[in-house]
Design a protein around this motif. Structure first.
Motif, short mmCIF file in Angstrom:
data_model
loop_
_atom_site.label_atom_id
_atom_site.label_comp_id
_atom_site.label_asym_id
_atom_site.label_seq_id
_atom_site.Cartn_x
_atom_site.Cartn_y
_atom_site.Cartn_z
N MET A 149 0.81 -1.22 0.00
CA MET A 149 0.00 0.00 0.00
C MET A 149 0.85 1.27 0.00
O MET A 149 0.35 2.34 -0.31
N HIS A 150 2.12 1.16 0.32
CA HIS A 150 3.02 2.32 0.37
C HIS A 150 3.67 2.61 -0.98
O HIS A 150 4.42 3.58 -1.09
N ARG A 151 3.39 1.83 -2.01
CA ARG A 151 4.17 1.91 -3.25
C ARG A 151 3.56 2.82 -4.30
O ARG A 151 3.66 2.58 -5.49
N LEU A 152 2.96 3.90 -3.84
CA LEU A 152 2.38 4.92 -4.70
C LEU A 152 2.39 6.22 -3.91
O LEU A 152 1.97 6.25 -2.75
N GLY A 153 2.90 7.30 -4.51
CA GLY A 153 2.93 8.57 -3.80
C GLY A 153 3.49 9.67 -4.67
O GLY A 153 3.55 9.56 -5.90
N ARG A 154 3.90 10.74 -4.04
CA ARG A 154 4.50 11.89 -4.72
C ARG A 154 6.01 11.83 -4.57
O ARG A 154 6.55 11.27 -3.62
N CYS A 155 6.69 12.47 -5.50
CA CYS A 155 8.15 12.54 -5.48
C CYS A 155 8.64 13.14 -4.16
O CYS A 155 8.15 14.19 -3.74
N ALA A 186 12.10 22.79 -3.71
CA ALA A 186 11.99 21.72 -4.71
C ALA A 186 10.52 21.45 -4.98
O ALA A 186 9.89 20.67 -4.27
N PRO A 187 9.96 22.08 -5.98
CA PRO A 187 8.51 22.01 -6.19
C PRO A 187 7.99 20.77 -6.91
O PRO A 187 6.87 20.76 -7.37
N CYS A 188 8.74 19.69 -7.01
CA CYS A 188 8.29 18.53 -7.76
C CYS A 188 7.08 17.88 -7.10
O CYS A 188 7.11 17.56 -5.91
N THR A 189 6.02 17.71 -7.86
CA THR A 189 4.81 17.05 -7.36
C THR A 189 4.47 15.82 -8.20
O THR A 189 3.35 15.33 -8.15
N ALA A 190 5.43 15.32 -8.94
CA ALA A 190 5.17 14.18 -9.82
C ALA A 190 4.78 12.94 -9.02
O ALA A 190 5.22 12.75 -7.88
N VAL A 191 3.94 12.12 -9.63
CA VAL A 191 3.54 10.86 -9.02
C VAL A 191 4.66 9.84 -9.20
O VAL A 191 5.25 9.76 -10.27
N VAL A 192 4.91 9.07 -8.16
CA VAL A 192 5.90 8.00 -8.20
C VAL A 192 5.18 6.68 -8.00
O VAL A 192 4.49 6.49 -6.99
N VAL A 193 5.33 5.79 -8.97
CA VAL A 193 4.81 4.43 -8.87
C VAL A 193 6.02 3.54 -8.62
O VAL A 193 6.87 3.38 -9.49
N ASP A 194 6.09 2.99 -7.44
CA ASP A 194 7.25 2.18 -7.07
C ASP A 194 7.09 0.76 -7.62
O ASP A 194 6.27 -0.01 -7.13
N VAL A 195 7.88 0.44 -8.63
CA VAL A 195 7.89 -0.89 -9.22
C VAL A 195 9.25 -1.56 -9.03
O VAL A 195 9.56 -2.54 -9.68
N THR A 196 10.05 -1.00 -8.11
CA THR A 196 11.37 -1.55 -7.86
C THR A 196 11.28 -2.86 -7.08
O THR A 196 10.26 -3.14 -6.43
N ARG A 197 12.34 -3.64 -7.13
CA ARG A 197 12.37 -4.91 -6.40
C ARG A 197 12.35 -4.69 -4.89
O ARG A 197 11.72 -5.43 -4.16
N ASN A 198 13.06 -3.67 -4.42
CA ASN A 198 13.18 -3.48 -2.98
C ASN A 198 12.08 -2.59 -2.39
O ASN A 198 12.01 -2.44 -1.18
N GLY A 199 11.25 -1.99 -3.23
CA GLY A 199 10.13 -1.20 -2.74
C GLY A 199 10.52 0.10 -2.06
O GLY A 199 9.85 0.54 -1.13
N TYR A 213 11.78 8.88 -5.56
CA TYR A 213 11.88 10.00 -6.48
C TYR A 213 11.31 9.64 -7.84
O TYR A 213 11.38 8.49 -8.26
N CYS A 214 10.82 10.64 -8.55
CA CYS A 214 10.23 10.40 -9.87
C CYS A 214 11.28 10.17 -10.94
O CYS A 214 10.99 9.57 -11.97
N SER A 215 12.50 10.62 -10.68
CA SER A 215 13.56 10.51 -11.68
C SER A 215 14.92 10.56 -11.01
O SER A 215 15.05 10.98 -9.86
N VAL A 216 15.93 10.15 -11.74
CA VAL A 216 17.31 10.26 -11.26
C VAL A 216 17.65 11.72 -11.03
O VAL A 216 18.33 12.08 -10.06
N ARG A 217 17.13 12.59 -11.89
CA ARG A 217 17.39 14.02 -11.76
C ARG A 217 16.92 14.56 -10.40
O ARG A 217 17.65 15.26 -9.71
N CYS A 218 15.68 14.22 -10.01
CA CYS A 218 15.17 14.68 -8.72
C CYS A 218 15.98 14.07 -7.57
O CYS A 218 16.26 14.74 -6.58
N ALA A 219 16.33 12.80 -7.67
CA ALA A 219 17.13 12.15 -6.62
C ALA A 219 18.49 12.83 -6.48
O ALA A 219 18.95 13.09 -5.36
#
Length: 183
Positions: free
Chosen positions: A127-133, A141-154, A158-164
């Motif tokens: 249930m935690h694998r969906l949220g905002r950047c 840092a005004p990023c409000t992009a949606v992040v869908v976590d599809v990584t193996r480790n959950g 961040y929405c992108s490498v750039r934001c991270a």
């Protein structure tokens, strides 16, 4: 048989639309095609506006404060749009399930696909694998992009490498400034 286009793909499709809203109906249809949907959609004059409402409702799920609230919102959305599951074989996709009635207009199809897909994603991945950047939580840092976590480790935040990377640089500079101030 496969579950398509529900689950991960539906959530990624919704995030794509939410993070970069198309200017018109044709843009929405193009994005759904890019994200794997092959069917044709019945045309209605207010498809663009109604699809935006679907996305705004989905964003309430994204921004829900806790899992029970997220489940409550998703259950209401699915109850409003989903139908009994049915087997279908269209457009050369092979046998798969649809959770909606045939012949529905674009906003209704996307509402069913997105709500059921989000429920499948959250119940199978967490249930935690969906949220905002997470970058949007930092000052300046005004990023409000949606992040869908599809990584193996959950742990995707961040929405992108750039934001991270930008967040890492801000943390580094903040620590360096603290050290200099103590100096």
């Amino acid at each position: 048989m496969h579950l398509n286009p529900y689950g991960e793909y539906a959530v990624l499709r919704a995030a794509s639309l939410a993070n970069d809203w198309p200017a018109d109906r044709a843009g929405i249809v193009a994005r759904t095609r890019e994200r794997g949907m092959t069917m044709d959609f019945r045309v209605e004059p207010d498809d663009h506006r109604r699809t935006r409402r679907v996305l705004d409702g989905w964003l309430a799920v994204v921004d829900a404060a806790d899992p029970p609230r997220r489940a409550e919102l998703l259950n209401a959305q699915m109850a409003a749009v989903a139908a009994y599951p049915r087997l279908t074989d269209h457009d050369g996709e092979g046998w798969h399930l649809h959770y909606r009635d045939d012949g529905r207009p674009l906003p209704d199809v996307l509402a069913a696909v997105i709500s059921v897909g989000t429920a499948l994603h959250l119940t199978t991945r967490g249930m935690h694998r969906l949220g905002r950047c997470a970058a949007g939580q930092d000052a300046g840092a005004p990023c409000t992009a949606v992040v869908v976590d599809v990584t193996r480790n959950g742990r995707q935040r961040y929405c992108s490498v750039r934001c991270a990377n930008r967040a890492a640089v801000r943390r580094h500079r903040s620590r360096a400034a603290l050290v200099d101030a103590r100096g």
